[in-house]
Design an enzyme around this catalytic site. Structure first.
Site, PDB file in Angstrom:
ATOM      1  N   ARG A  85       0.823  -1.213   0.000  1.00 40.04           N
ATOM      2  CA  ARG A  85       0.000   0.000   0.000  1.00 40.04           C
ATOM      3  C   ARG A  85       0.858   1.265   0.000  1.00 40.04           C
ATOM      4  NH1 ARG A  85      -2.995   0.511   5.905  1.00 40.04           N
ATOM      5  NH2 ARG A  85      -1.274  -0.180   7.215  1.00 40.04           N
ATOM      6  N   ASP A  97      -6.443  -3.972  -0.173  1.00 39.21           N
ATOM      7  CA  ASP A  97      -6.904  -2.973  -1.143  1.00 39.21           C
ATOM      8  C   ASP A  97      -5.890  -1.854  -1.382  1.00 39.21           C
ATOM      9  OD1 ASP A  97      -7.073  -1.479   1.182  1.00 39.21           O
ATOM     10  OD2 ASP A  97      -9.267  -1.525   1.295  1.00 39.21           O
ATOM     11  N   ASP A 133      11.158  -6.898   6.774  1.00 40.18           N
ATOM     12  CA  ASP A 133      10.687  -5.989   5.724  1.00 40.18           C
ATOM     13  C   ASP A 133      10.396  -4.599   6.282  1.00 40.18           C
ATOM     14  OD1 ASP A 133       8.509  -7.665   6.899  1.00 40.18           O
ATOM     15  OD2 ASP A 133       7.216  -6.248   5.859  1.00 40.18           O
TER      16      ASP A 133
END
Length: 520
Positions: free
Chosen positions: A103, A134, A269
């Site tokens: 995102r 999303d 990460d």
């Protein structure tokens, strides 16, 4: 609006050959081109003027329609190609494979005054790395990230920065506590800025796929652009590079420990190759001093990323980075020596940090036991870390009996300061007073030095939550109030004294104030 664009990253490194923005495994590429999602009704809520200046922009620029559109993803700036980075990572100790910017969308790089900045949007839509998500962000998490990244900078903690906080005008569906009760929330976008957003995981993904060619390309690029002082790429330079990353990582974590910050999700990460605090998710500041505290609901059971374990996790993550770099070095021993040095350096730097918090300039053989006894005492009853160390600077070595009164405001239940508890505290203050007699520095100078490393104001979770609650009701003034407060965390700011306070009782178990999920 005129930016000095410098697309070094995408010009130097391999791009994803597939142009479609579909979820997939991306091979032999450092990034994928992707266009941010158009939003319904973008609205700028706040801009960091300090970061405007760093990018070569003016306040007038920030008030333009172009600025609004570019930094909400509604317009692609001329001669740029937005992209999402490919990386992997170890999450909660397990290899998770490909992760990537799910995102975050990098807009471009800006070179201003010989400083390069990568500029990215968080919450601007799907990328090939979004998996089942999303790619959007909600207002509450965006407020937390925007305020915290700038607050950390002013605390002197290495960090990524934030330029803007904006509403997208869209509604975003989120299950805040992962309990099946999803609800729509205000969508938002943060513009994040850093010299680079490269993470340990960018290197791990190539090593895991045995793509040594691109691993070398990325390491060589990183050294050339961000560690040029190390020299031209070679086996020795790669070792120097790993040593420097190790040093920077440790320095960052020592700063976290100093101010009582808990990252919450120290996955590989989320570890910057430049030693910057990156990815502000379920973070928090210690309220009561507690080595076992974690702000992350996902980590509630095992507490892997608890406050007291952050230095160990830094080492664990560096071990994984060493594994990723091994194909370029092909010898374990020198890498292991650097990891061993981290342990020694942590003990040394942590000790120095705690001595600075106590205002000790000279060294004494009993300092370690003085610090250990203090930490044991801080655990006797619930004690606010920030208030304790800030008020401790007012201690006068001539009168140790006043010690507990000086720090009394840090105790959540002062009525528990009785019997054995108060005896232990008074014994410690007597030791501390005796120790200060060995220092030549005056009480006033010591107070000044202590107040330069022990902040008065930090972004407590309840403070962020108050700003979030107000913003949900359309009142954004508290965002700016906290932003201005946290620009001077070491200053007294007498008119802001209400923020120098223990966590209120209502916030003890309130969602967003005690623990948070990764979607927070």
């Amino acid at each position: 609006m005129n930016l000095n664009i410098d697309n070094t990253f995408i010009d130097s490194l391999p791009a994803d050959a597939v142009k479609e923005n579909t979820r997939r495994q991306v091979e032999k590429a450092c990034y994928s081109f992707v266009i941010p999602k158009q939003t319904a009704k973008p609205e700028l809520l706040h801009v960091s003027e300090a970061m405007l200046e760093q990018l070569g922009l003016s306040k007038e620029d920030s008030e333009s329609d172009t600025f609004l559109k570019v930094f909400t993803g509604n317009e692609v700036y001329e001669n740029t190609k937005p992209y999402a980075m490919c990386y992997g990572g170890h999450q909660f100790g397990n290899w998770a494979g490909q992760l990537g910017d799910g995102r975050a969308i990098n807009l471009f790089e800006v070179n201003h005054n010989n400083q390069r900045w990568a500029v990215q949007l968080k919450g601007a839509g799907e990328t090939p790395y979004s998996r089942t998500a999303d790619g959007l962000a909600v207002l509450r998490s965006s407020i937390r990230e925007y305020l915290c990244s700038e607050a950390m900078h002013y605390l002197g903690v290495p960090t990524t920065r934030a330029l803007t906080l904006a509403l997208s005008g869209d509604q975003v569906l989120r299950d805040m506590l992962y309990n099946g009760n999803a609800a729509y929330e205000k969508g938002a976008i943060v513009t994040r800025v850093a010299p680079s957003f490269l993470r340990f995981g960018n290197f791990e993904i190539f090593a895991a796929r045995q793509d040594v060619e691109n691993l070398k390309n990325l390491v060589d690029f990183t050294i050339k652009e961000h560690y040029p002082e190390l020299g031209k790429p070679s086996r020795e330079t790669y070792l120097k590079f790993f040593k420097e990353v190790s040093n920077r990582t440790l320095d960052m974590i020592i700063h976290w420990q100093r101010v009582g910050f808990v990252h919450g999700v120290m996955n590989t990460d989320n570890m910057s190759i430049l030693g910057l605090t990156i990815d502000y998710g379920p973070y928090g500041w210690l309220e009561g001093f507690d080595y076992g505290w974690t702000p992350n609901t996902t980590d509630r059971e095992h507490k892997r990323y608890r406050y007291g374990n952050q230095p160990n996790i830094g080492l664990w993550n560096l071990f994984k980075l060493a594994n990723a770099l091994y194909p370029l070095i092909e010898e374990a021993e020198p890498l292991e020596a650097i990891l061993d040095a981290y342990k020694i350096d942590f003990d040394k730097k942590s000790f120095e940090m705690m001595r600075s918090k106590l205002g000790l300039e000279t060294e004494d053989v009993f300092d370690k036991s003085l610090i250990q006894d203090l930490e044991d005492n801080l655990l006797l009853i619930e004690t606010d870390m920030t208030i304790f160390f800030r008020n401790l600077s007012q201690f006068k070595k001539e009168n140790y009996l006043e010690g507990t009164q000086i720090v009394e405001g840090a105790f959540y239940k002062a009525e528990e300061l009785t019997g054995e508890v108060i005896n232990k505290w008074q014994a410690w203050f007597q030791r501390y007073a005796d120790r200060l007699q060995q220092e030549s520095i005056s009480d006033e100078s010591r107070k000044e030095k202590m107040n330069s490393v022990n902040p008065k104001y930090v972004l407590r979770n309840y403070m962020a939550q108050l700003a979030i609650d107000a913003a949900d009701n359309g009142n954004y003034s508290l965002i700016d109030e906290l932003f201005q407060l946290l620009k001077q965390p070491y200053a007294e700011q007498p008119n802001k004294e209400k923020w120098f306070a223990k966590r209120p009782e209502w916030a003890r178990h309130k969602v967003g104030c005690s623990m948070l999920s990764c979607s927070s």
